[in-house]
Design an enzyme around this catalytic site. Structure first.
Site, PDB file in Angstrom:
ATOM      1  N   SER A   1       0.856  -1.191   0.000  1.00  7.44           N
ATOM      2  CA  SER A   1       0.000   0.000   0.000  1.00  7.44           C
ATOM      3  C   SER A   1       0.887   1.233   0.000  1.00  7.44           C
ATOM      4  O   SER A   1       2.044   1.180   0.441  1.00  7.44           O
ATOM      5  CB  SER A   1      -0.862   0.018   1.265  1.00  7.44           C
ATOM      6  OG  SER A   1      -1.531   1.258   1.392  1.00  7.44           O
TER       7      SER A   1
ATOM      8  N   TYR B   1      -1.801  -1.396  10.517  1.00  7.50           N
ATOM      9  CA  TYR B   1      -1.939  -1.722   9.084  1.00  7.50           C
ATOM     10  C   TYR B   1      -0.733  -1.219   8.291  1.00  7.50           C
ATOM     11  O   TYR B   1      -0.125  -1.964   7.516  1.00  7.50           O
ATOM     12  CB  TYR B   1      -3.231  -1.103   8.567  1.00  7.50           C
ATOM     13  CG  TYR B   1      -3.470  -1.260   7.075  1.00  7.50           C
ATOM     14  CD1 TYR B   1      -4.026  -2.422   6.554  1.00  7.50           C
ATOM     15  CD2 TYR B   1      -3.147  -0.236   6.179  1.00  7.50           C
ATOM     16  CE1 TYR B   1      -4.256  -2.559   5.192  1.00  7.50           C
ATOM     17  CE2 TYR B   1      -3.378  -0.359   4.820  1.00  7.50           C
ATOM     18  CZ  TYR B   1      -3.927  -1.521   4.332  1.00  7.50           C
ATOM     19  OH  TYR B   1      -4.152  -1.653   2.980  1.00  7.50           O
TER      20      TYR B   1
HETATM   21  P1  NAD Z   1     -11.344  -6.306  -0.272  1.00  8.78           P
HETATM   22  O1  NAD Z   1     -12.017  -6.272   1.047  1.00  8.78           O
HETATM   23  O2  NAD Z   1     -12.199  -6.398  -1.458  1.00  8.78           O
HETATM   24  O3  NAD Z   1     -10.306  -7.508  -0.326  1.00  8.78           O
HETATM   25  C1  NAD Z   1      -9.628  -7.969   0.818  1.00  8.78           C
HETATM   26  C2  NAD Z   1      -9.875  -9.457   0.911  1.00  8.78           C
HETATM   27  O4  NAD Z   1      -9.065  -9.993   1.945  1.00  8.78           O
HETATM   28  C3  NAD Z   1     -11.298  -9.831   1.277  1.00  8.78           C
HETATM   29  O5  NAD Z   1     -12.118  -9.950   0.139  1.00  8.78           O
HETATM   30  C4  NAD Z   1     -11.108 -11.156   1.983  1.00  8.78           C
HETATM   31  O6  NAD Z   1     -11.424 -12.227   1.116  1.00  8.78           O
HETATM   32  C5  NAD Z   1      -9.634 -11.224   2.296  1.00  8.78           C
HETATM   33  N1  NAD Z   1      -9.430 -11.500   3.724  1.00  8.78           N
HETATM   34  C6  NAD Z   1      -9.412 -10.623   4.743  1.00  8.78           C
HETATM   35  N2  NAD Z   1      -9.225 -11.293   5.899  1.00  8.78           N
HETATM   36  C7  NAD Z   1      -9.129 -12.607   5.576  1.00  8.78           C
HETATM   37  C8  NAD Z   1      -8.940 -13.797   6.337  1.00  8.78           C
HETATM   38  N3  NAD Z   1      -8.760 -13.767   7.673  1.00  8.78           N
HETATM   39  N4  NAD Z   1      -8.923 -14.983   5.668  1.00  8.78           N
HETATM   40  C9  NAD Z   1      -9.076 -15.034   4.335  1.00  8.78           C
HETATM   41  N5  NAD Z   1      -9.248 -13.940   3.563  1.00  8.78           N
HETATM   42  C10 NAD Z   1      -9.273 -12.746   4.195  1.00  8.78           C
HETATM   43  O7  NAD Z   1     -10.413  -5.012  -0.337  1.00  8.78           O
HETATM   44  P2  NAD Z   1      -9.190  -4.608  -1.307  1.00  8.78           P
HETATM   45  O8  NAD Z   1      -9.038  -3.164  -1.111  1.00  8.78           O
HETATM   46  O9  NAD Z   1      -9.361  -5.160  -2.650  1.00  8.78           O
HETATM   47  O10 NAD Z   1      -7.952  -5.298  -0.594  1.00  8.78           O
HETATM   48  C11 NAD Z   1      -7.003  -6.091  -1.284  1.00  8.78           C
HETATM   49  C12 NAD Z   1      -5.611  -5.701  -0.838  1.00  8.78           C
HETATM   50  O11 NAD Z   1      -5.351  -4.365  -1.272  1.00  8.78           O
HETATM   51  C13 NAD Z   1      -5.407  -5.703   0.664  1.00  8.78           C
HETATM   52  O12 NAD Z   1      -4.154  -6.287   0.974  1.00  8.78           O
HETATM   53  C14 NAD Z   1      -5.391  -4.229   1.007  1.00  8.78           C
HETATM   54  O13 NAD Z   1      -4.645  -3.974   2.178  1.00  8.78           O
HETATM   55  C15 NAD Z   1      -4.739  -3.662  -0.217  1.00  8.78           C
HETATM   56  N6  NAD Z   1      -4.927  -2.222  -0.427  1.00  8.78           N
HETATM   57  C16 NAD Z   1      -6.153  -1.701  -0.643  1.00  8.78           C
HETATM   58  C17 NAD Z   1      -6.286  -0.344  -0.842  1.00  8.78           C
HETATM   59  C18 NAD Z   1      -7.631   0.302  -1.074  1.00  8.78           C
HETATM   60  O14 NAD Z   1      -7.724   1.526  -1.053  1.00  8.78           O
HETATM   61  N7  NAD Z   1      -8.678  -0.434  -1.330  1.00  8.78           N
HETATM   62  C19 NAD Z   1      -5.165   0.483  -0.803  1.00  8.78           C
HETATM   63  C20 NAD Z   1      -3.916  -0.083  -0.593  1.00  8.78           C
HETATM   64  C21 NAD Z   1      -3.821  -1.441  -0.406  1.00  8.78           C
END
Ligand code: NAD
Ligand code: MG
Length: 297
Positions: free
Chosen positions: A189, A202
């Site tokens: 991130s 985080y």
């Molecule tokens: P999202 O909620 O759609 O995806 C995250 C996924 O993590 C969930 O769908 C879930 O299936 C999985 N997860 C969480 N806890 C879990 C557990 N205990 N066991 C199994 N699966 C689990 O959100 P996203 O934003 O697409 O997140 C994907 C990645 O992107 C993450 O690592 C997040 O930190 C990173 N990220 C997101 C953003 C943003 O703004 N959305 C920014 C920077 C980084």
């Protein structure tokens, strides 16, 4: 040509804040988001960059992982997705989309904070896909807390377990299966570089993911395997309204980016495709920022 690819002002291409407040319990569901995120369902078209590859994407039910899973299937890959059991309804949509491409889809519901499950999910992906060429470790937990005093041991533990321990357990189980040309991609991130006050634990894990992946890249290239990091900025996913941000910030999400809007998951999928494909034959140990202009220097 898909509308997404027509030349246009990218600031105007997707929805801008204000968004409705929309609290959801964790993990949130993409299907309950307003507006619905664009994961490429109708907007991503592939061109055989991953024909015959076998991919595992954790958190592939929604958000960034879902966009990667859809794109991989459109590029010709068979795809296994891991997700939490409570996300079955989102996961079913992704499985159907992968199968609609004539590719094999494998559903792996379970909790990655459990070491035994991490080992089993890798074994099941390898067995059911018949190998593993692309590993995307993307599942993540984000729960904001306004003050350090409010970050309980249970909070800290859950963030570390989901974002760092699971990464290690999954990578350790998967590496024996990776052959020359295979690729590992992790999701960090912009928080690794510009941590927000309310995301102490985080942001710490995201910096850890960068260091882990860079060290891993040095080991894996000895086997002809590449490893890279994607560092997203604000993306419109269920992570944010389900505890990742306060609701007032969800309503303004992405406003502070240079685009005045959040990214849509499909806008980051091409980076996951590039890093998985042989087009990235000289790319390893790198961090790709897709931050909306903030940069990751
Ligand atoms: P999202 O909620 O759609 O995806 C995250 C996924 O993590 C969930 O769908 C879930 O299936 C999985 N997860 C969480 N806890 C879990 C557990 N205990 N066991 C199994 N699966 C689990 O959100 P996203 O934003 O697409 O997140 C994907 C990645 O992107 C993450 O690592 C997040 O930190 C990173 N990220 C997101 C953003 C943003 O703004 N959305 C920014 C920077 C980084
Ligand atoms: Mg989800």
């Amino acid at each position: 040509m898909a509308d997404r690819l027509k030349m246009q002002d990218p600031r105007e291409q997707y929805p801008k804040p204000p968004f409705p407040q929309q609290p959801q319990p964790e993990p949130g569901l993409a299907r309950r988001m307003e507006p619905r995120p664009d994961h490429g369902e109708t907007s991503y078209s592939g061109c055989d960059r991953l024909t015959g590859r076998k991919a595992l994407v954790t958190g592939g039910d929604s958000g960034i992982g879902r966009a990667a899973a859809i794109a991989y299937s459109r590029e010709g890959a068979d795809v296994a997705i891991s997700y939490l059991p409570s996300e079955e309804s989102d996961a079913k949509e992704v499985i159907a989309l992968i199968e609609a491409e004539g590719r094999k889809a494998v559903a792996l519901p379970g909790d990655v904070t459990d070491e035994a499950w991490c080992e089993e999910l890798v074994a099941r992906a390898v067995n059911e896909l018949g190998g593993l060429d692309i590993l995307v470790v993307n599942a993540g937990h984000q729960q904001y807390r306004n003050d350090v005093s409010g970050v309980s041991n249970a909070d800290f533990d859950l963030t570390m377990k989901t974002n760092l321990y699971a990464l290690h357990w999954i990578v350790r189980a998967a590496t024996p299966h990776l052959k020359p040309g295979a690729a590992v991609i992790t999701t960090a991130s912009v928080q690794a570089y510009e941590p927000s006050a309310i995301l102490l634990d985080y942001a710490t894990t995201k910096a850890g993911i960068v260091a882990y992946t860079k060290a891993l890249a040095k080991q894996l290239i000895e086997k002809g395997v590449r490893a890279n990091v994607v560092a997203p900025g604000p993306f419109w996913t269920a992570l944010q309204p389900s505890g990742g941000q306060p609701q007032e910030k969800v309503a303004k999400f992405g406003e502070q980016s240079e685009f005045g809007r959040p990214g849509q998951p499909v806008e980051i999928a091409p980076v996951y495709v590039l890093l998985a494909s042989q087009e990235a034959s000289y790319i390893t140990g790198e961090v790709y920022g897709v931050t909306g202009g903030a940069g990751i220097a």
